[in-house]
Every structure is written in C-alpha cells, then in structure tokens.
Write a protein that holds these residues in place. Structure first.
Motif, short mmCIF file in Angstrom:
data_model
loop_
_atom_site.label_atom_id
_atom_site.label_comp_id
_atom_site.label_asym_id
_atom_site.label_seq_id
_atom_site.Cartn_x
_atom_site.Cartn_y
_atom_site.Cartn_z
N SER A 5 3.40 14.67 9.43
CA SER A 5 3.47 14.83 8.41
C SER A 5 2.86 13.62 7.45
O SER A 5 1.87 13.89 6.54
CB SER A 5 4.58 15.14 7.79
OG SER A 5 4.58 15.20 6.21
N SER A 6 3.15 12.44 7.80
CA SER A 6 2.54 11.12 6.91
C SER A 6 1.14 10.98 7.46
O SER A 6 0.28 10.61 6.71
CB SER A 6 3.37 9.92 7.56
OG SER A 6 4.72 10.10 6.72
N ARG A 7 1.02 11.27 8.65
CA ARG A 7 -0.51 10.75 9.24
C ARG A 7 -1.45 11.92 8.72
O ARG A 7 -2.62 11.53 8.57
CB ARG A 7 -0.39 10.97 11.02
CG ARG A 7 -1.62 11.20 11.49
CD ARG A 7 -2.59 10.15 11.47
NE ARG A 7 -3.99 10.49 12.03
CZ ARG A 7 -5.02 11.24 11.51
NH1 ARG A 7 -4.92 11.78 10.48
NH2 ARG A 7 -5.90 11.22 12.24
N TYR A 8 -1.10 13.28 8.70
CA TYR A 8 -2.03 14.26 8.43
C TYR A 8 -1.79 14.75 6.99
O TYR A 8 -2.76 15.62 6.66
CB TYR A 8 -1.72 15.51 9.53
CG TYR A 8 -2.11 15.18 10.85
CD1 TYR A 8 -3.50 14.73 11.48
CD2 TYR A 8 -1.12 15.00 11.94
CE1 TYR A 8 -3.63 14.64 12.74
CE2 TYR A 8 -1.51 14.63 13.15
CZ TYR A 8 -2.71 14.29 13.57
OH TYR A 8 -2.99 14.06 14.91
N ARG A 33 -4.02 5.60 2.22
CA ARG A 33 -4.36 4.21 2.34
C ARG A 33 -3.65 3.43 3.36
O ARG A 33 -4.00 2.67 4.11
CB ARG A 33 -4.62 3.40 1.06
CG ARG A 33 -6.15 3.73 0.34
CD ARG A 33 -6.14 3.04 -0.83
NE ARG A 33 -5.36 3.62 -1.91
CZ ARG A 33 -4.99 3.30 -3.02
NH1 ARG A 33 -5.57 2.38 -3.48
NH2 ARG A 33 -4.39 3.91 -3.80
N ASP A 34 -2.21 3.51 3.13
CA ASP A 34 -1.38 2.71 3.82
C ASP A 34 -1.43 3.30 5.39
O ASP A 34 -1.45 2.50 6.36
CB ASP A 34 0.18 2.92 3.35
CG ASP A 34 0.66 4.39 3.41
OD1 ASP A 34 -0.34 5.17 3.08
OD2 ASP A 34 1.96 4.59 3.49
N VAL A 35 -1.64 4.76 5.69
CA VAL A 35 -1.52 5.14 6.95
C VAL A 35 -3.18 4.55 7.68
O VAL A 35 -3.09 4.25 8.92
CB VAL A 35 -1.50 6.59 7.01
CG1 VAL A 35 -1.82 7.36 8.29
CG2 VAL A 35 -0.01 7.03 6.53
N ALA A 36 -3.99 4.57 6.68
CA ALA A 36 -5.36 4.50 7.27
C ALA A 36 -5.29 2.76 7.69
O ALA A 36 -5.69 2.40 8.78
CB ALA A 36 -6.63 4.51 6.18
N ARG A 37 -4.61 1.91 6.68
CA ARG A 37 -4.36 0.59 7.05
C ARG A 37 -3.77 0.32 8.61
O ARG A 37 -3.90 -0.40 9.29
CB ARG A 37 -3.96 -0.29 6.12
CG ARG A 37 -3.86 -1.86 6.27
CD ARG A 37 -5.08 -2.44 6.24
NE ARG A 37 -5.03 -3.78 6.87
CZ ARG A 37 -5.48 -4.19 7.84
NH1 ARG A 37 -6.41 -3.48 8.54
NH2 ARG A 37 -5.36 -5.53 8.14
N LEU A 63 0.78 -1.18 0.08
CA LEU A 63 -0.13 0.06 0.16
C LEU A 63 0.91 1.04 0.00
O LEU A 63 0.45 2.27 -0.65
CB LEU A 63 -0.87 -0.01 1.22
CG LEU A 63 -2.30 -0.76 1.09
CD1 LEU A 63 -2.83 -0.91 2.60
CD2 LEU A 63 -3.15 -0.34 0.28
N ALA A 64 1.86 1.07 0.76
CA ALA A 64 2.71 2.45 0.88
C ALA A 64 3.42 2.57 -0.56
O ALA A 64 3.66 3.80 -0.87
CB ALA A 64 3.68 2.03 2.01
N GLU A 65 3.93 1.45 -0.87
CA GLU A 65 4.67 1.59 -2.59
C GLU A 65 3.56 2.51 -3.27
O GLU A 65 3.98 3.25 -4.10
CB GLU A 65 4.94 0.27 -2.87
CG GLU A 65 6.58 0.05 -2.54
CD GLU A 65 7.00 -1.40 -2.98
OE1 GLU A 65 6.46 -1.84 -4.05
OE2 GLU A 65 7.57 -2.00 -2.05
#
Lengths: 142, 505
Positions: free
Chosen positions: B116-119, B497-501, A135-137
């Motif tokens: 920064s990644s989260r928000y 999406r990656d942060v939400a997961r 997902l991150a990629e």
C-alpha cells in the motif's frame, strides 16, 4: 544500465519460461532450465543495483552465483546419464555431487561471504536514515 | 505413521509443549501494543530473526514429507530444498533492506501495508490481503493436519478416540498454538521460533550422523542404491529421476517463490537495526543447510537400508522418518526429533495465525476504507478465528491436505513475489501492474490446480500444461510477465517522496 538490462532479461525470461512450460519438448526443457537457473541472479541485480542501476562491488558475487548455478546445470546434464559407470565425486555420482555440493554449499558460501563483504557499499548511513524520516513525516502531514 | 508411544518420546513431546506454553505466558507481559503483537516491537536481533525466519520457513515437511518424497521420486525431489544455497542472499539483496526501511519510517507491519505504501493503492493492498488470507488458510490447514498426525503417532490417541483421533489431535494443536499466539503475539512467536529453530538444527544434525552410520558412509549408501534392483542408478540422477520441467520447476518455485512468502518477509520488519542484515544470509542460509541434512540424510539412507534388507519396504513414503528413528536411533534422539517435528510445524503455524490475523484486522479494513478495530484486542480474536477456520478447512478437505502446502507456497509466490521483489526496486512498476500481477498469480495458480485435478471434478477440461510442468511455475512466470510488460508499457507512476528516496538507498 546493469539493472535496466537485468529487467529486460527478466521480462524476456519470464515470458519464455511460461512459453516453454506450456510447449515442453526436449529443447524447451533445456531452455527452461537455463532460464530458471539464471532468474535468481537477475533478480539480485535488480535488487542490488545502486541509484543509477550500477552494480559496483556487488558484481562479483552476483556474477559468481550466475556462473556457479549455470555450471551446475551443465554438470548435472553432462554426468546425469552415466550414474553407474561415470565419475564419482566426494562419495557420490558426479551428477548427484554437483546437485548437493555444487547447488547448496558453493552458492551459500559465495552469497554469505559476498553479501557480508560488500555490505558496507550499500549500508544506509545515519544521515540518510534521518533524511528519510523527515521525508516520511512531511509526507504524513501532507 | 507408526505409533511412537514410548515413554521418552511422549515425555519429550509433553515437555516441549509445556515449554512453548510457558513462553506464551512470559510473552504476555511484554506485549503491550499492536506493534509488539504484530512485529515483536521491532526489537529483534540478528540471531533470533535469522533462526525465526528459518523455523517459520521450514514446516514439518522438511522432517517427514521431504525424506518420503525422495524415497518415492529419487534425488530429483531434493530440488525443493536445494535453493537454500541462494535464497537467503536473494531475500537480503532484493527485499530485506527495503522492507526494513519502510517499517523504519512508516507504521508498516504487514506485506499488504508495505505494498500500500509503495503503490499508494488500497486496491493493491486489498488484493494482497486476499492472497495472504487464501494462502494462510491453506498453509495453516496443512500444518494443523500434520500436527494432528504427529500428535496421534506420539500419544497413540487413535486407540482412545478411534476415527475422531485426528480431530482431537488437531484441537489440541490449535489449542496450544492459540494460547501462545493470543497471549504473546509475535513476541511469543519469535521466541518460540528461536527455541524451535535450535531444536530443529540439533535434531537434524543428530539424525544425519545416525543416517550416515547406518549405511556405512555416503559412498556406501550411494553404491547400495545404485546397485539395487529396486531403486537403481536413475534414483541418483538429479535430472533423470523426474521430468526436467518438474525437477527444475521445484528449483524455480522454491527458489524464486521465496520472495513472496509473507511469513518469511514479515520477519524483516522485526529486525532492530538495518545493519544487522550484514550476516543474515550466513545465519539464515547456514541454519537452513543444517536442517536439510536430515532430509538429505534420510532421503538417501532409507532407500539404501531398504535395498540392503535392513528395513522392510515402506508401506507409505511418509513412514521413512519414523521407521528410521524407531529402528536406528537412540530413543532420546527420536524424542528430540519428534519434538523437532512439532517445533517445525508449530513455528510455521504461529507465523501464519499472526499474518492471517493482521490481514483481517489491519489490511482488509484499510483496503475498504473502514476504521480499524482496536488492534491488540481484535488481533487476538482474529488469531482464534484464523486458526479455527484453517482447522475446519483441513478437516473438511483432509484428503487433499498433502498437496495444500505446495499449493499455498505457490499462491504466495505467484501473487506476491513480482509485486514485492520487482516493485520495491523498480520505480516504473505501477499500481495497475502490481494489481494485475497479483490477480494473475492467484487466478492462474488456483485455476491450474483445479484443472490438473479435473479427473476428480467432472465437466472440467484438462489443463493445457504437460511434460511435468508445475502449475505454480506457470503461475509465477505469468505474474512476473504481466507485471514487467505492463510496467514497460505504462507511463512512469508518481511515488511518495519518502518511498522514492527509500528505493534509491
């Protein structure tokens, strides 16, 4: 549900802590103390709840922590006025013993054991981690 | 502080400083990238991470200021260290896993980068970086001032340098920290933290033994204090020796506030495997508990000795530890403790130069959309800049330094704890809520600090808080309230999406 309730309780608690700090007074001080001692357990519920906000096996160490902290507060208030004449415990006046043994050693034991014993229930599986990397990629490419 | 220039103490301190420099040189060969420099290559195991977090969290205050504070205020002052009973679990349950997972899937080396990644917001990251820099300069300044005081006491530099002695001590301290932090970055930082953590634990346990022995055991010490005219039973009353708002305020500030301390949170990025978190509360909390034995032991033994005539009443509360060490412990242990004090100060200081450096070369350029400079080289330059700025700040405001540690802790706590601890666990928290919470925490904490000191600043009104309430507690409560209320009212934000997961795991 547990997480949602904890978030509502945190919202109310933080606002009331602010209020009681500004207003003070004997009742305000006690109310402030009760809320301040509950705050860590509420934060743990917010952090440890699962996807649907349920606590599962984490409920017992979190609940135990809340009970221990609040019981210690009650103990310190109850025995505090009678240091010289009141009961002694493990070589210290009861209120001091509650502060040092009750607030350091008991929560540490509950937390350290509780966290390790329940760790598997919130362990991140390798396939979840792999999915997360994918997902991150994809996110990075977008 | 009394002069402690006995040969054993001096040589123990010299040996310790040499060992720390040697670790810096050794780490130089292991530091090849920005990832090595800022998060030790994300290759640190459970024990080193746990002990490094402990030694970064505990400054010289635990060894010198803590016992002095108990001597002055009674056991109510112990509410500063009492939260160690639960803070390790609070950190692990609330933020450790999420921060470590973020660092697993994204190039996140700092707390502002995590935010920064989260928000998905440069503004939030920039505000967090500003909070980190403000707190870092204050915290590091306090550590450098304390380091100078200890160097002066151990090496007797006042006789040589007179009034310039503190500045010389600070320059020596900055020199040692800069050499090993510039050379080895966080690799040197964590390995010196490990050495320092072990040293702190050994010293604390040793002193605790002699403290109990000097007073004839816990019960005898407590009885002597309770029966004395000088201290009396109220000294032993946790909620009676200080106003409740102050005593419980310490508990709240140093308990909940831990969630905003970047020098502790930063360590979770370095952990080699998420599964190593399993025993982290035991290692971290256990180490902290052993360390505060010195604080509690001397906090009770020194008043008992003064009450029984075994020690002269202290001219200054901060003399509690050195006076006891000189009079009641063997010289080698005193030497070990002073190496432990140096260790405690320097381990906190090196974490801060690294975090401050990262804020300058990564977080602020990112926030303004500038190209990042070459990380490794400029990270080293920034280490020197941060250390020198903090030293100059400490020299210029030397008379307020004792209060700076608490102010800096509260700054981090109020500005960062809600955005990190709630934000990483609740998807409803918006960038606006996080930004408003950071600004609220910074402004309220700084504003109340100024207003409560309005006696020394003509024209400013007195702060509205009373009854012993702490400025830091008000600031934390205000920033939590802003973040939570804003998030309940605002529309649900969209997350990567990656942060939400990640927040669901």
């Amino acid at each position: 549900m547990a997480r949602r309730l904890a978030l509502a309780a945190l919202t109310l608690s933080s606002a009331l802590i602010l209020f009681f700090c500004l207003v003070g007074g004997p009742i305000g001080e006690i109310a402030f103390a009760v809320l301040a001692f509950a705050f860590p357990a509420l934060l743990i519920v917010v952090g440890a709840g699962d996807e649907r906000g349920r606590l599962g096996s984490i409920a017992w160490p979190t609940g135990a922590l809340l009970v221990v902290l609040e019981a210690c507060l009650v103990g310190m208030l109850a025995f505090g006025g009678e240091i010289a004449e009141g009961p002694w415990l493990l070589g210290l006046p009861a209120a001091t013993a509650v502060q040092l043994y009750g607030l350091i050693l008991v929560p540490l034991a509950v937390i350290a054991v509780g966290y390790a014993l329940t760790f598997d229930s919130f362990r991140v599986a390798e396939e979840d981690l792999e999915r997360l990397r994918e997902l991150a990629e994809r996110q990075d490419q977008e | 502080m009394p002069t402690l220039d006995q040969p054993v103490i001096v040589w123990t301190a010299v040996g310790y400083l040499a060992l720390v420099l040697a670790i810096g040189v050794w780490s130089l060969r292991r530091t090849r990238s920005a990832k090595d420099f800022f998060i030790a290559g994300q290759s640190i195991g459970l024990w080193i991470t746990g002990l490094a977090t402990m030694s970064a969290a505990f400054s010289g205050f635990v060894f010198i200021g803590g016992p002095g504070l108990v001597y002055r205020m009674g056991v109510g002052a112990l509410f500063i260290c009492v939260p160690i009973g639960f803070t390790s679990g609070l950190l692990c349950w609330t933020v450790a896993k999420r921060l470590r997972l973020l660092a697993e899937v994204r190039p996140v080396y700092t707390i502002p980068e995590a935010l920064s990644s989260r928000y998905r917001s440069r503004a939030v990251s920039g505000l967090a970086a500003i909070a980190v820099l403000v707190g870092t300069v204050a915290y590091l300044g306090a550590q450098l001032q304390a380091l100078a005081v200890v160097i002066e006491a151990v090496f007797g530099t006042r006789e040589l340098f007179g009034e310039a002695s503190l500045a010389v001590g600070m320059a020596v301290g900055v020199g040692v920290i800069v050499v090993y932090a510039v050379a080895g970055g966080m690799v040197a930082g964590v390995y010196t933290d490990l050495l320092q953590g072990v040293l702190m634990v050994v010293a604390a346990v040793g002193v605790f033994y002699y403290a109990l022995r000097s007073g004839g055991g816990v019960e005898s010490i407590a009885c002597t204090i309770a029966r004395s005219a000088e201290f009396g039973p109220e000294f032993l009353d946790p909620l009676g020796s200080l106003p409740i708002l102050t005593a419980v305020g310490f508990f709240f500030l140093f308990g909940v506030g831990t969630l905003g301390q970047p020098h502790m949170l930063h360590k979770f990025f370095m952990l080699d495997r998420v599964d190593n978190l399993k025993w982290m509360p035991a290692v971290l909390g256990g180490g902290q508990t052993l360390c505060v034995l010195l604080w509690i032991g001397l906090g009770l033994a020194v008043p008992a000795l003064v009450a029984s005539g075994g020690l002269e009443p202290l001219a200054h509360p901060d003399a509690a530890t050195p006076s006891f060490l000189l009079g009641f412990t063997p010289e080698p242990l005193a030497g070990l403790v002073f190496a432990g004090v140096l260790a405690a100060i320097m381990s906190t200081a090196d974490s801060f130069v690294n975090i401050g450096s990262a804020a300058l070369v990564r977080d602020l350029p990112d926030a303004f959309g500038w190209r990042r400079p070459r990380q490794l080289a400029w990270g080293r330059v920034a280490v020197i800049a941060v250390a020198v700025a903090a030293a100059l700040f400490a020299l210029a405001y030397g008379d307020l330094i004792a209060l700076l540690g608490t102010f800096a802790f509260a700054t981090f706590a109020a500005a960062l704890a809600p955005a990190v601890a709630v934000g990483l666990n609740w998807k409803r928290v918006t960038a606006g809520a996080a930004g408003a919470s950071i600004v609220t925490g910074l402004v309220v904490n700084l504003g109340l600090e100024l207003l409560t000191r309005s006696g020394s600043i003509p024209g400013l009104p007195r702060a509205a808080i009373g009854g012993g309430a702490l400025a830091g507690v008000v600031a934390i409560a205000a920033s939590f309230t802003v973040l939570l209320v804003w998030s309940w009212l605002a529309p649900r934000p969209t997350l990567d999406r990656d942060v939400a997961r990640l927040m669901e795991l």
